[in-house]
Design a protein around this motif. Structure first.
Motif, PDB file in Angstrom:
ATOM      1  N   GLY A  52       0.805  -1.201   0.000  1.00 45.62           N
ATOM      2  CA  GLY A  52       0.000   0.000   0.000  1.00 45.62           C
ATOM      3  C   GLY A  52       0.849   1.268   0.000  1.00 45.62           C
ATOM      4  N   VAL A  53       0.191   2.396  -0.146  1.00 42.60           N
ATOM      5  CA  VAL A  53       0.874   3.685  -0.070  1.00 42.60           C
ATOM      6  C   VAL A  53       1.526   3.832   1.301  1.00 42.60           C
ATOM      7  N   SER A  54       2.759   4.277   1.303  1.00 41.26           N
ATOM      8  CA  SER A  54       3.543   4.417   2.548  1.00 41.26           C
ATOM      9  C   SER A  54       3.621   3.102   3.307  1.00 41.26           C
ATOM     10  N   ASP A  55       3.556   2.010   2.558  1.00 37.59           N
ATOM     11  CA  ASP A  55       3.641   0.658   3.133  1.00 37.59           C
ATOM     12  C   ASP A  55       2.567   0.436   4.198  1.00 37.59           C
ATOM     13  N   VAL A  56       1.408   1.072   4.036  1.00 34.80           N
ATOM     14  CA  VAL A  56       0.368   0.989   5.056  1.00 34.80           C
ATOM     15  C   VAL A  56      -0.130  -0.446   5.223  1.00 34.80           C
ATOM     16  N   ASP A  57      -0.080  -1.220   4.159  1.00 37.87           N
ATOM     17  CA  ASP A  57      -0.293  -2.645   4.313  1.00 37.87           C
ATOM     18  C   ASP A  57       0.495  -3.388   3.243  1.00 37.87           C
ATOM     19  N   ILE A  58       0.842  -4.612   3.587  1.00 34.65           N
ATOM     20  CA  ILE A  58       1.588  -5.497   2.687  1.00 34.65           C
ATOM     21  C   ILE A  58       0.904  -6.850   2.719  1.00 34.65           C
ATOM     22  N   GLU A  59       0.659  -7.384   1.559  1.00 31.11           N
ATOM     23  CA  GLU A  59      -0.075  -8.644   1.457  1.00 31.11           C
ATOM     24  C   GLU A  59       0.686  -9.624   0.565  1.00 31.11           C
ATOM     25  N   TYR A  60       0.534 -10.898   0.878  1.00 31.70           N
ATOM     26  CA  TYR A  60       1.137 -11.966   0.063  1.00 31.70           C
ATOM     27  C   TYR A  60       0.121 -13.085  -0.127  1.00 31.70           C
ATOM     28  N   ALA A  61       0.174 -13.714  -1.283  1.00 30.73           N
ATOM     29  CA  ALA A  61      -0.568 -14.945  -1.479  1.00 30.73           C
ATOM     30  C   ALA A  61       0.045 -16.031  -0.600  1.00 30.73           C
ATOM     31  N   ASP A  62      -0.791 -16.952  -0.131  1.00 24.81           N
ATOM     32  CA  ASP A  62      -0.281 -18.023   0.735  1.00 24.81           C
ATOM     33  C   ASP A  62       0.824 -18.819   0.061  1.00 24.81           C
ATOM     34  N   SER A  63       0.744 -18.953  -1.252  1.00 27.13           N
ATOM     35  CA  SER A  63       1.705 -19.777  -1.986  1.00 27.13           C
ATOM     36  C   SER A  63       3.105 -19.178  -2.019  1.00 27.13           C
ATOM     37  N   VAL A  64       3.232 -17.885  -1.701  1.00 25.31           N
ATOM     38  CA  VAL A  64       4.554 -17.249  -1.797  1.00 25.31           C
ATOM     39  C   VAL A  64       5.041 -16.696  -0.466  1.00 25.31           C
ATOM     40  N   LYS A  65       4.189 -16.753   0.555  1.00 30.01           N
ATOM     41  CA  LYS A  65       4.609 -16.242   1.864  1.00 30.01           C
ATOM     42  C   LYS A  65       5.885 -16.914   2.314  1.00 30.01           C
ATOM     43  N   ALA A  66       6.760 -16.153   2.927  1.00 26.35           N
ATOM     44  CA  ALA A  66       8.059 -16.601   3.446  1.00 26.35           C
ATOM     45  C   ALA A  66       9.080 -16.836   2.346  1.00 26.35           C
ATOM     46  N   ARG A  67       8.659 -16.724   1.082  1.00 29.21           N
ATOM     47  CA  ARG A  67       9.614 -16.860  -0.026  1.00 29.21           C
ATOM     48  C   ARG A  67       9.793 -15.559  -0.791  1.00 29.21           C
ATOM     49  N   PHE A  68       8.730 -14.773  -0.912  1.00 23.29           N
ATOM     50  CA  PHE A  68       8.763 -13.529  -1.679  1.00 23.29           C
ATOM     51  C   PHE A  68       8.693 -12.338  -0.725  1.00 23.29           C
ATOM     52  N   THR A  69       9.352 -11.242  -1.106  1.00 23.53           N
ATOM     53  CA  THR A  69       9.307 -10.010  -0.329  1.00 23.53           C
ATOM     54  C   THR A  69       9.094  -8.826  -1.264  1.00 23.53           C
ATOM     55  N   ILE A  70       8.093  -8.010  -0.961  1.00 21.12           N
ATOM     56  CA  ILE A  70       7.823  -6.816  -1.753  1.00 21.12           C
ATOM     57  C   ILE A  70       8.369  -5.603  -1.011  1.00 21.12           C
ATOM     58  N   SER A  71       8.897  -4.640  -1.760  1.00 18.74           N
ATOM     59  CA  SER A  71       9.470  -3.460  -1.118  1.00 18.74           C
ATOM     60  C   SER A  71       9.482  -2.288  -2.093  1.00 18.74           C
ATOM     61  N   ARG A  72       9.631  -1.092  -1.530  1.00 15.70           N
ATOM     62  CA  ARG A  72       9.719   0.113  -2.339  1.00 15.70           C
ATOM     63  C   ARG A  72      11.128   0.684  -2.289  1.00 15.70           C
ATOM     64  N   ASP A  73      11.528   1.311  -3.387  1.00 17.57           N
ATOM     65  CA  ASP A  73      12.731   2.134  -3.437  1.00 17.57           C
ATOM     66  C   ASP A  73      12.278   3.457  -4.059  1.00 17.57           C
ATOM     67  N   ASN A  74      11.882   4.379  -3.216  1.00 15.09           N
ATOM     68  CA  ASN A  74      11.298   5.628  -3.734  1.00 15.09           C
ATOM     69  C   ASN A  74      12.318   6.468  -4.501  1.00 15.09           C
ATOM     70  N   ALA A  75      13.571   6.372  -4.123  1.00 14.67           N
ATOM     71  CA  ALA A  75      14.605   7.125  -4.847  1.00 14.67           C
ATOM     72  C   ALA A  75      14.694   6.680  -6.307  1.00 14.67           C
ATOM     73  N   ARG A  76      14.391   5.405  -6.545  1.00 13.91           N
ATOM     74  CA  ARG A  76      14.435   4.866  -7.909  1.00 13.91           C
ATOM     75  C   ARG A  76      13.041   4.746  -8.522  1.00 13.91           C
ATOM     76  N   ASN A  77      12.019   5.196  -7.775  1.00 10.46           N
ATOM     77  CA  ASN A  77      10.640   5.116  -8.269  1.00 10.46           C
ATOM     78  C   ASN A  77      10.288   3.685  -8.670  1.00 10.46           C
ATOM     79  N   THR A  78      10.627   2.748  -7.787  1.00 10.95           N
ATOM     80  CA  THR A  78      10.522   1.333  -8.111  1.00 10.95           C
ATOM     81  C   THR A  78       9.877   0.566  -6.962  1.00 10.95           C
ATOM     82  N   VAL A  79       9.105  -0.446  -7.315  1.00 11.88           N
ATOM     83  CA  VAL A  79       8.632  -1.450  -6.362  1.00 11.88           C
ATOM     84  C   VAL A  79       9.211  -2.790  -6.801  1.00 11.88           C
ATOM     85  N   SER A  80       9.884  -3.458  -5.895  1.00 13.30           N
ATOM     86  CA  SER A  80      10.564  -4.708  -6.222  1.00 13.30           C
ATOM     87  C   SER A  80       9.877  -5.899  -5.580  1.00 13.30           C
TER      88      SER A  80
END
Length: 124
Positions: A52-80
């Motif tokens: 979410g905006v300002s990382d207000v919430d982060i969600e994962y599908a059950d199939s990828v939890k503990a394996r995938f990580t989502i994050s922002r790099d605002n300096a690069r205008n990127t979500v990884s």
């Protein structure tokens, strides 16, 4: 021109890692909730993760939890999306998306703007 551009896909062996990036062109991603989706051949598109905006919430599908990580790099205008311990079942085209005009900062229920996708193949 407003665009979401995915990158970082490729082929990797089972157990390997990839890092996908969603870069905004003509829009500032930290103003938007960003979701990652995937679609495998012959299957419906499924949600993988969302931030979410300002990382207000982060969600994962059950199939990828503990394996995938989502994050922002605002300096690069990127979500990884860092993907570890990849499995053949993770093979798909991965898309990032957002909802223009979203009234709330949380991950939306519906997305109305999509990137072109990047292919991820997990195979030995």
């Amino acid at each position: 021109q407003v665009q979401l551009v995915e990158s970082g896909g490729g082929m990797v062996q089972p157990g390997g890692s990839l890092r996908l990036s969603c870069t905004g062109s003509g829009l500032t991603l930290d103003h938007y909730a960003i979701g990652w989706f995937r679609q495998a051949p012959g299957k419906e598109r499924e949600g993988v993760s969302c931030i979410g905006v300002s990382d207000v919430d982060i969600e994962y599908a059950d199939s990828v939890k503990a394996r995938f990580t989502i994050s922002r790099d605002n300096a690069r205008n990127t979500v990884s999306l860092q993907m570890n311990s990849l499995e053949p079942g993770d093979t798909a085209v991965y898309y990032c998306a957002t909802e223009f005009g979203a009234p709330f900062p949380q991950c939306p229920l519906n997305y109305n703007y999509w990137g072109q996708g990047t292919q991820v193949t997990v195979s030995s």
